[in-house]
Design a protein around this motif. Structure first.
Motif, short mmCIF file in Angstrom:
data_model
loop_
_atom_site.label_atom_id
_atom_site.label_comp_id
_atom_site.label_asym_id
_atom_site.label_seq_id
_atom_site.Cartn_x
_atom_site.Cartn_y
_atom_site.Cartn_z
N ALA A 12 58.26 37.02 76.38
CA ALA A 12 58.75 38.37 76.66
C ALA A 12 59.94 38.72 75.78
N ALA A 13 60.85 37.75 75.59
CA ALA A 13 62.01 38.00 74.73
C ALA A 13 61.58 38.28 73.30
N GLY A 14 60.63 37.49 72.80
CA GLY A 14 60.13 37.72 71.45
C GLY A 14 59.44 39.06 71.31
N ALA A 15 58.68 39.46 72.34
CA ALA A 15 57.98 40.75 72.30
C ALA A 15 58.96 41.91 72.30
N LEU A 16 59.98 41.85 73.16
CA LEU A 16 60.97 42.92 73.20
C LEU A 16 61.74 43.02 71.89
N LEU A 17 62.06 41.87 71.32
CA LEU A 17 62.77 41.87 70.04
C LEU A 17 61.89 42.45 68.94
N ALA A 18 60.61 42.09 68.94
CA ALA A 18 59.69 42.62 67.93
C ALA A 18 59.55 44.12 68.07
N THR A 52 53.35 39.08 68.68
CA THR A 52 53.52 38.21 69.85
C THR A 52 52.37 37.22 69.96
N VAL A 53 51.14 37.69 69.77
CA VAL A 53 49.98 36.79 69.86
C VAL A 53 50.05 35.73 68.76
N LEU A 54 50.22 36.15 67.52
CA LEU A 54 50.27 35.20 66.42
C LEU A 54 51.50 34.30 66.51
N GLY A 55 52.65 34.88 66.85
CA GLY A 55 53.88 34.08 66.94
C GLY A 55 53.83 33.04 68.04
N THR A 56 53.21 33.39 69.18
CA THR A 56 53.09 32.42 70.27
C THR A 56 52.20 31.25 69.86
N MET A 57 51.09 31.54 69.22
CA MET A 57 50.20 30.46 68.77
C MET A 57 50.88 29.58 67.73
N ILE A 58 51.61 30.19 66.80
CA ILE A 58 52.32 29.41 65.78
C ILE A 58 53.40 28.54 66.42
N PHE A 65 57.14 40.89 59.32
CA PHE A 65 58.56 40.58 59.44
C PHE A 65 58.99 40.37 60.89
N CYS A 66 58.19 40.83 61.87
CA CYS A 66 58.51 40.54 63.27
C CYS A 66 58.04 39.16 63.70
N LEU A 67 57.10 38.59 62.96
CA LEU A 67 56.50 37.32 63.33
C LEU A 67 57.53 36.20 63.44
N SER A 68 58.45 36.14 62.50
CA SER A 68 59.44 35.07 62.51
C SER A 68 60.33 35.12 63.75
N PHE A 69 60.70 36.30 64.18
CA PHE A 69 61.57 36.43 65.35
C PHE A 69 60.84 36.00 66.62
N VAL A 70 59.56 36.33 66.71
CA VAL A 70 58.78 35.91 67.88
C VAL A 70 58.61 34.40 67.89
N VAL A 71 58.30 33.81 66.74
CA VAL A 71 58.13 32.36 66.66
C VAL A 71 59.41 31.65 67.08
N THR A 72 60.55 32.13 66.61
CA THR A 72 61.83 31.50 66.95
C THR A 72 62.11 31.56 68.44
N ALA A 73 61.86 32.72 69.07
CA ALA A 73 62.12 32.87 70.50
C ALA A 73 61.18 32.01 71.32
N VAL A 74 59.91 32.03 71.02
CA VAL A 74 58.93 31.27 71.80
C VAL A 74 59.10 29.77 71.55
N LYS A 75 59.38 29.40 70.33
CA LYS A 75 59.54 27.99 70.00
C LYS A 75 60.69 27.36 70.77
N ALA A 76 61.79 28.08 70.90
CA ALA A 76 62.94 27.57 71.66
C ALA A 76 62.55 27.34 73.12
N ARG A 77 61.74 28.22 73.68
CA ARG A 77 61.32 28.07 75.07
C ARG A 77 60.35 26.91 75.23
N VAL A 78 59.41 26.78 74.30
CA VAL A 78 58.40 25.71 74.40
C VAL A 78 59.06 24.35 74.25
N MET A 79 60.05 24.24 73.37
CA MET A 79 60.74 22.97 73.17
C MET A 79 61.49 22.51 74.42
#
Length: 270
Positions: free
Chosen positions: A197-203, A86-92, A149-163
């Motif tokens: 939160a969605a990315g964290a729960l999915l991870a 979650t931390v790394l995925g959010t920053m990415i 392998f969880c990193l990609s799912f977090v990045v996708t979820a957070v990226k959609a929200r940030v956009m």
């Protein structure tokens, strides 16, 4: 004839709802079976046929040797993997959306590779990497593999929200003399929180449930999915159904709590 025509008109109007309910029932059917058989008292080693109602497994969920130990280990790995991913995925995600840099397009493409790649390929690749590095397989190799392998799912979820965030809100905070840290903590982070939160729960769910990647890189470490797989070879204890039912109920309660919190926030005056 009029009754048939009325029925077909009703069916046409509610076809989407009926299809959705049928799909939901199909998805929940395995959970219902697991819950029902958690109250079973099998006569043999395998809990595959109903014998009689019993609460013995619920009274002693840790009655099977090493099961709760493997469950605790899976929860620890899933928790730390969720925090790291979650931390790394959010920053990415923020970096990919907010900044322009070289190879940004390549990074965007590479982010989706772990999601599209078969797990057995990633598991074998990670095992090769760890063996070439001389790393001892165990808790830390499993944790590193899960974060990757969880990193990609977090990045996708957070990226959609940030956009979808409106940059004018942050600009308004800056116009009101808020500093970068204050703007991030009071404006940016609360808006991005649902995606995080969605990315964290999915991870957490992916890490706790993973078997293939864990099996390749665990060494002598036994997580809960590996324990279940091993138990299925010699007999499935009822306590596995108890743990599965408990995890399902916890997930349902979390979803319901999130829905209630969201409704209360929407009812509050703006």
């Amino acid at each position: 004839m009029s009754a048939f025509s009325a029925f077909f008109r009703w069916l046409r109007r509610n076809l989407v709802v009926i299809a959705g309910l049928c799909t939901l029932a199909y998805l929940l059917l395995p959970n219902v079976i697991v819950t029902v058989f958690s109250f079973n008292k099998p006569k043999g080693r395998f809990n595959y046929s109903w014998q009689e109602f019993s609460l013995d497994a619920w009274k002693d969920p840790c009655g099977v040797a090493d099961m709760c130990g493997s469950l605790s280990l899976s929860l620890q790995i899933a928790t730390w993997a969720t925090i790291g991913a979650t931390v790394l995925g959010t920053m990415i995600a923020f970096a990919l959306v907010r900044y322009r840099f070289r190879a940004r397009g390549a990074v965007n493409s590479l982010i989706f590779l772990p999601m599209a790649m078969p797990e057995v390929v990633m598991a074998a690749s990670l095992l090769t990497l760890f063996l070439n590095m001389g790393a001892q397989l165990g808790f830390w190799t499993v944790l590193i593999a899960h974060i990757m392998f969880c990193l990609s799912f977090v990045v996708t979820a957070v990226k959609a929200r940030v956009m979808s965030m409106d940059p004018r809100l942050e600009q308004a905070a800056q116009d009101l003399y808020a500093g970068p840290v204050q703007t991030f903590l009071r404006v940016t982070l609360p808006i991005a929180a649902p995606g995080i939160a969605a990315g964290a729960l999915l991870a957490f769910a992916l890490s706790f449930d993973d078997f293939i990647i864990t099996n390749f890189n665990a060494g002598s470490t036994v997580t809960f999915p590996m324990f279940v797989w091993g138990s299925a070879q010699r007999g499935t204890p009822v306590q596995i159904n108890v743990i599965g039912t408990a995890m399902f109920l916890v997930a349902v309660l979390l979803v319901l709590a999130g829905m209630l919190i969201g409704k209360r926030r929407n009812k509050q005056p703006q």
